[in-house]
Design an enzyme around this catalytic site. Structure first.
Site, short mmCIF file in Angstrom:
data_model
loop_
_atom_site.label_atom_id
_atom_site.label_comp_id
_atom_site.label_asym_id
_atom_site.label_seq_id
_atom_site.Cartn_x
_atom_site.Cartn_y
_atom_site.Cartn_z
CE1 TYR A 104 -3.38 3.07 0.38
CE2 TYR A 104 -2.20 3.65 2.26
CZ TYR A 104 -2.89 3.81 1.25
OH TYR A 104 -3.71 5.33 1.51
NE ARG A 119 -7.94 9.73 5.82
CZ ARG A 119 -8.05 10.21 5.44
NH1 ARG A 119 -7.00 10.58 4.49
NH2 ARG A 119 -7.58 10.77 6.43
NE ARG A 158 1.97 13.68 10.97
CZ ARG A 158 1.91 14.04 9.90
NH1 ARG A 158 3.28 15.06 9.67
NH2 ARG A 158 1.08 14.37 8.47
CG PHE A 168 12.67 18.80 -3.86
CD1 PHE A 168 11.41 19.66 -3.59
CD2 PHE A 168 12.82 16.80 -4.39
CE1 PHE A 168 10.17 18.81 -3.74
CE2 PHE A 168 11.22 17.04 -4.35
CZ PHE A 168 10.63 17.68 -4.37
#
Length: 413
Positions: free
Chosen positions: A168, A225, A212, A285
């Site tokens: 997933y 969920r 989290r 980044f």
């Protein structure tokens, strides 16, 4: 007032916070004049201010591609996250999303707040997408197709095993890592990273977010969920939602620690991926979110507050990470420091303690062997400094002047 209190407790946060505030304001002024690009960058600031700030450092061509890639996947994620959409409606949209991005007339109303605006005006994103180079378009289309198919698969499939969990996370985040690696390569600035390392970069971030966001996800209306794998949580409770109840606090923390330990397995790949990057802007980044992830895991570990509310790094510490992250020395230093924060929280009686300790010591060993730990500022303050009332008063005066200046120069709508 909370920010002022945090600054008084951590005065060394002040300068990085000020720099971050100025950088955000500068980024907000860089919105392109064309309506479709203006919408895309404005929306980027609204759905992820931190991402918008980091992406601004990239060169124009790559920045545009990454911006659109992010918004396309954010839109796809909005469809997946909207639990009010019937499965027989949602699945075909997810499966065909990679085709919709070529259609400037397509939109689908779902989501809430800024995400609803994104979906209602998705034609702006499609218009901008069609202006990207073909190599960028192909990479975005391919990842969107694979991600949509993976999301559709898990609409009708529970996350039962750890293998399911990894699969997933691959679909919703590992593929983001693969896509970004392809965009970096298409720009000519980086070699093409391996799929395995790229996947681990995404999995590390996604697993941190899933840990989290437990309470937010389990309390989702109209339907929870549930992304924590049954293989882990079933060792501690009968139902995943039982973790949020106070009577299960001890078991909840043990389960949490098991989840954090699972996430730490990706750190070695993450460090290897970042060490191979050549372009400074691309490096920053990639590195800043990874450091934020290890910092968040250090805060979440053994912390019952994960099941009571939101646990996240304070803004000043986030500002420090953004300000200080320039080289691999900074990355190794941050990973070492945050692993040092986590290590003392490991309790011997915790069922995962031996495995957790092993993974933390592996991370620390990698960081030490880099030979660069002495070349960075530590995130750990071992002795809290004492500040006089005069220093605190001066800090308040400076804050008042700066915020008054910023307010006076705020752009008028």
């Amino acid at each position: 007032m909370g920010t002022l209190g945090a600054i008084l407790k951590h005065p060394d946060d002040f300068y990085p916070l000020l720099k971050l505030k100025m950088a955000v304001r500068h980024a907000e002024k860089q919105i392109p004049p064309q309506p479709h690009w203006g919408f895309c960058y404005s929306m980027l600031h609204k759905v992820s201010r931190s991402f918008a700030l980091v992406v601004q450092q990239l060169g124009t061509e790559l920045r545009d591609a990454v911006c659109i890639f992010y918004l396309v996947l954010r839109a796809l994620d909005t469809v997946e996250d909207d639990t009010s959409i019937a499965t027989d409606v949602k699945v075909p949209i997810l499966m065909a999303f990679h085709q919709h991005i070529y259609d400037p007339d397509w939109h689908f109303s779902c989501g809430t707040k800024d995400y609803k605006v994104l979906m209602d005006q998705f034609h702006h994103v499609s218009t901008a997408f069609l202006e990207l180079g073909k190599n960028y378009q192909k990479a975005i289309e391919d990842i969107t197709m694979r991600m949509g198919a993976g999301m559709a698969k898990f609409i009708c499939k529970e996350v039962e095993t750890i293998a399911d969990y990894d699969e997933y996370c691959h679909y919703v985040a590992g593929l983001v890592g693969l896509g970004l690696s392809r965009l970096f390569h298409a720009s000519g600035k980086e070699d093409l990273a391996s799929d395995s390392l790229s996947n681990s970069m995404g999995l590390f971030l996604q697993k941190t977010n899933i840990i989290r966001d437990y309470l937010e996800d389990i309390n989702e209306i109209p339907k929870s969920r549930m992304f924590w794998p049954r293989e882990i949580w079933s060792k501690y409770v009968d139902k995943l939602e039982d973790l949020k109840y106070e009577e299960n606090s001890d078991k909840a923390v043990q389960c949490l620690n098991d989840m954090v330990t699972n996430a730490l397995i990706h750190v070695e790949d993450s460090l290897q991926y970042m060490s191979a990057l050549r372009d400074p802007a691309i490096f920053r980044f990639c590195a800043i979110p990874q450091i934020m992830a290890i910092g968040t895991l250090a805060l979440c570990y053994n912390n019952i507050e994960v099941f009571r509310g939101v646990v996240k790094m304070r803004r000043g510490l986030t500002a420090k990470v953004i300000d200080r992250t320039r080289t691999m020395a900074d990355v190794y230093g941050a990973f070492f420091d945050f692993s040092c924060m986590l290590k003392p929280k490991i309790e011997k009686h915790d069922p995962s303690a031996t495995k957790t300790l092993s993974r933390i010591e592996t991370i620390q060993k990698l960081c030490r062997e880099s030979g660069v730990l002495s070349k960075r500022k530590s995130y750990i303050i071992r002795n809290e400094p004492r500040y006089s009332s005069a220093t605190i008063a001066m800090l308040f005066i400076l804050l008042a002047i700066i915020f008054a200046y910023l307010s006076a120069n705020r752009p008028k709508n």
